[in-house]
Write an enzyme that holds these catalytic residues in place. Structure first.
Site, PDB file in Angstrom:
ATOM      1  N   LEU A  84       0.867  -1.186   0.000  1.00 59.93           N
ATOM      2  CA  LEU A  84       0.000   0.000   0.000  1.00 59.93           C
ATOM      3  C   LEU A  84       0.897   1.227   0.000  1.00 59.93           C
ATOM      4  O   LEU A  84       1.902   1.251   0.719  1.00 59.93           O
ATOM      5  CB  LEU A  84      -0.832   0.035   1.292  1.00 59.93           C
ATOM      6  CG  LEU A  84      -2.205  -0.597   1.275  1.00 59.93           C
ATOM      7  CD1 LEU A  84      -2.791  -0.577   2.665  1.00 59.93           C
ATOM      8  CD2 LEU A  84      -3.123   0.135   0.315  1.00 59.93           C
ATOM      9  N   LYS A 115      -7.048   0.511   9.589  1.00 60.18           N
ATOM     10  CA  LYS A 115      -5.897  -0.304   9.168  1.00 60.18           C
ATOM     11  C   LYS A 115      -5.455  -1.150  10.365  1.00 60.18           C
ATOM     12  O   LYS A 115      -4.724  -0.688  11.230  1.00 60.18           O
ATOM     13  CB  LYS A 115      -4.753   0.578   8.673  1.00 60.18           C
ATOM     14  CG  LYS A 115      -3.629  -0.216   8.006  1.00 60.18           C
ATOM     15  CD  LYS A 115      -2.600   0.685   7.312  1.00 60.18           C
ATOM     16  CE  LYS A 115      -1.530  -0.116   6.588  1.00 60.18           C
ATOM     17  NZ  LYS A 115      -0.708  -0.963   7.493  1.00 60.18           N
ATOM     18  N   ARG A 136       0.893 -13.511   3.720  1.00 64.18           N
ATOM     19  CA  ARG A 136       1.137 -12.672   2.537  1.00 64.18           C
ATOM     20  C   ARG A 136       2.523 -12.966   1.990  1.00 64.18           C
ATOM     21  O   ARG A 136       2.721 -13.008   0.773  1.00 64.18           O
ATOM     22  CB  ARG A 136       1.035 -11.200   2.935  1.00 64.18           C
ATOM     23  CG  ARG A 136       1.349 -10.212   1.829  1.00 64.18           C
ATOM     24  CD  ARG A 136       1.271  -8.771   2.327  1.00 64.18           C
ATOM     25  NE  ARG A 136       1.599  -7.819   1.289  1.00 64.18           N
ATOM     26  CZ  ARG A 136       2.862  -7.564   0.902  1.00 64.18           C
ATOM     27  NH1 ARG A 136       3.873  -8.200   1.467  1.00 64.18           N
ATOM     28  NH2 ARG A 136       3.092  -6.697  -0.061  1.00 64.18           N
ATOM     29  N   LYS A 286      -9.775   3.512  -0.072  1.00 62.16           N
ATOM     30  CA  LYS A 286      -9.851   2.793  -1.354  1.00 62.16           C
ATOM     31  C   LYS A 286     -10.909   3.433  -2.239  1.00 62.16           C
ATOM     32  O   LYS A 286     -12.001   3.772  -1.762  1.00 62.16           O
ATOM     33  CB  LYS A 286     -10.246   1.323  -1.117  1.00 62.16           C
ATOM     34  CG  LYS A 286      -9.287   0.583  -0.199  1.00 62.16           C
ATOM     35  CD  LYS A 286      -9.781  -0.808   0.165  1.00 62.16           C
ATOM     36  CE  LYS A 286      -8.786  -1.455   1.118  1.00 62.16           C
ATOM     37  NZ  LYS A 286      -9.189  -2.806   1.554  1.00 62.16           N
TER      38      LYS A 286
HETATM   39  C1  3BD Z   1      -6.119  -4.774  -1.154  1.00 65.10           C
HETATM   40  C2  3BD Z   1      -5.206  -3.605  -0.782  1.00 65.10           C
HETATM   41  C3  3BD Z   1      -3.864  -3.753  -1.499  1.00 65.10           C
HETATM   42  C4  3BD Z   1      -5.846  -2.297  -1.162  1.00 65.10           C
HETATM   43  C5  3BD Z   1      -5.015  -3.646   0.725  1.00 65.10           C
HETATM   44  N1  3BD Z   1      -3.812  -3.988   1.201  1.00 65.10           N
HETATM   45  C6  3BD Z   1      -3.605  -4.066   2.535  1.00 65.10           C
HETATM   46  N2  3BD Z   1      -2.341  -4.424   2.931  1.00 65.10           N
HETATM   47  C7  3BD Z   1      -1.301  -4.331   1.900  1.00 65.10           C
HETATM   48  C8  3BD Z   1       0.007  -4.101   2.507  1.00 65.10           C
HETATM   49  N3  3BD Z   1       0.316  -5.056   3.515  1.00 65.10           N
HETATM   50  C9  3BD Z   1       1.615  -5.351   3.759  1.00 65.10           C
HETATM   51  N4  3BD Z   1       1.896  -6.210   4.768  1.00 65.10           N
HETATM   52  C10 3BD Z   1       3.181  -6.500   5.029  1.00 65.10           C
HETATM   53  C11 3BD Z   1       4.211  -5.936   4.268  1.00 65.10           C
HETATM   54  C12 3BD Z   1       3.866  -5.057   3.247  1.00 65.10           C
HETATM   55  N5  3BD Z   1       2.561  -4.769   3.001  1.00 65.10           N
HETATM   56  C13 3BD Z   1      -0.721  -5.399   4.480  1.00 65.10           C
HETATM   57  C14 3BD Z   1      -2.089  -5.438   3.920  1.00 65.10           C
HETATM   58  C15 3BD Z   1      -4.675  -3.778   3.451  1.00 65.10           C
HETATM   59  C16 3BD Z   1      -4.565  -3.827   4.850  1.00 65.10           C
HETATM   60  C17 3BD Z   1      -5.682  -3.509   5.627  1.00 65.10           C
HETATM   61  C18 3BD Z   1      -5.566  -3.577   7.111  1.00 65.10           C
HETATM   62  N6  3BD Z   1      -4.379  -3.827   7.649  1.00 65.10           N
HETATM   63  O1  3BD Z   1      -6.577  -3.414   7.824  1.00 65.10           O
HETATM   64  C19 3BD Z   1      -6.913  -3.151   4.979  1.00 65.10           C
HETATM   65  N7  3BD Z   1      -8.022  -2.836   5.705  1.00 65.10           N
HETATM   66  N8  3BD Z   1      -6.992  -3.105   3.632  1.00 65.10           N
HETATM   67  C20 3BD Z   1      -5.918  -3.404   2.865  1.00 65.10           C
HETATM   68  N9  3BD Z   1      -6.070  -3.353   1.517  1.00 65.10           N
END
Ligand code: 3BD
Length: 327
Positions: A84, A115, A136, A286
């Protein structure tokens, strides 16, 4: 009781226990007492012991695996789990909005989500049955932690519809469970976890599912990887359907008609953050319409249609006693 009679009784017990589990862990609104739940579970376990051929993957008796794994298998995500982009102030949020409006050539509406500060995971259901859960990882390849994710009681082992769908979400440890776990670890002379995110990640990386089962983990689901036969046209419709399928979504998500409403939502949660039972590290914003998400596409590693507003690091979660005193 013969095989066929047992099959009917087991089917009925499975259905009832899965429903009771959903009411308790996802709706937080049980319709039966713990005693009645335990009685029915004992009845199911006895019958499954007499008729092992009748045990199914979605049976509530199959939540906690028996033997620890030797290692985790690798899993390739058919649809990558992206990163993100971040925004750290109001101006950067307005820049994100301007780029989205320019990129689509239209007005844009948003969905804001808390988040959750946990571990991003992916759940795969085939014809409604949970077949795999994975971390992930680096976004393309993760680890198969199905046995551990099955111990999270709010994850249904079977959906309300026979969908073939891959769902993304954040597994987390509630603040109170984190504090209690660290007290227990300190009493045992073990190293306490630094924060709930590390405690959740550490729990899900245990090879023995019996350990994960005791860690009182939970999950909020927030996205769709792939969905056979999907008809939804917006992210908000997806969130509503995930809930209808029996999945746990965070109740605080909100549709925002413009960036000013997004900024109001962000400000409101800076204040309300300490009241939550779980840690958050920001707000995810989003673009709601899926056709506009499509039009905006992705940069090398993250969508142009989403960003994360990051809060300043929160002061450490205080001792259990302080929390109890403040209740
Ligand atoms: C589907 C998308 C990409 C838009 C997306 N990506 C997320 N994340 C990406 C990066 N992530 C990540 N994790 C570890 C290392 C790098 N990036 C961790 C999840 C989201 C995380 C949350 C949350 N935490 O509540 C959320 N409500 N919506 C998300 N939506």
């Amino acid at each position: 009781m013969n095989h066929n009679e047992a099959e009917e009784v087991i089917k009925d017990l499975r259905k009832k226990l899965n429903q009771y589990n959903y009411e308790y862990h996802t709706l937080d609104n049980p319709s039966v007492s713990d005693y009645e739940y335990d009685q029915k579970m004992r009845e199911l376990l006895d019958l499954e012991a007499q008729f092992p051929a009748l045990v199914t993957a979605d049976s509530p008796s199959q939540r906690v695996g028996d033997e620890p794994l030797e290692a985790f298998q690798k899993v390739r995500h058919n649809v990558p789990m992206l990163s993100l982009g971040n925004a750290f102030n109001e101006q950067e949020l307005r820049d994100f909005d301007r780029r989205a409006r320019q990129g689509t050539g239209e007005d844009v509406t948003y969905v804001c989500e808390l988040k959750i500060d946990g571990l991003a995971v992916s759940l795969r259901y085939e014809e409604g049955v949970l077949v795999r859960g994975a971390t992930r990882g680096d976004g393309t390849v993760g680890e198969d932690i199905t046995k551990n994710l099955r111990t999270i009681r709010s994850i249904p082992l079977r959906l309300q519809q026979p969908e073939t769908i891959e769902i993304r979400g954040e597994a987390f440890m509630p603040k109170k469970s984190f504090l209690a776990l660290n007290e227990a670890r300190e009493n045992n002379g073990d190293e306490p976890f630094a924060n709930p995110r590390n405690a959740a990640a550490g729990s899900l990386r245990q090879l023995d599912p019996k350990i994960a089962a005791k860690r009182n983990l939970d999950i909020f689901l927030y996205g769709v990887g792939e969905w056979q036969g999907e008809t939804k046209r917006s992210h908000s419709e997806r969130l509503e359907e995930l809930k209808n399928l029996g999945l746990k979504t965070n109740p605080e998500w909100k549709k925002c008609n413009d960036i000013d409403e997004v900024i109001d939502y962000v400000h409101s949660w800076v204040e309300r953050r300490p009241d939550l039972d779980y840690e958050i590290d920001g707000i995810v914003i989003k673009v709601d319409r899926l056709d506009q998400q499509e039009a905006l596409g992705f940069t090398a590693k993250s969508p142009r249609w989403a960003t994360a507003y990051k809060f300043p690091a929160e002061e450490a979660v205080t001792k259990l006693t302080d929390i109890e005193l403040s209740v």
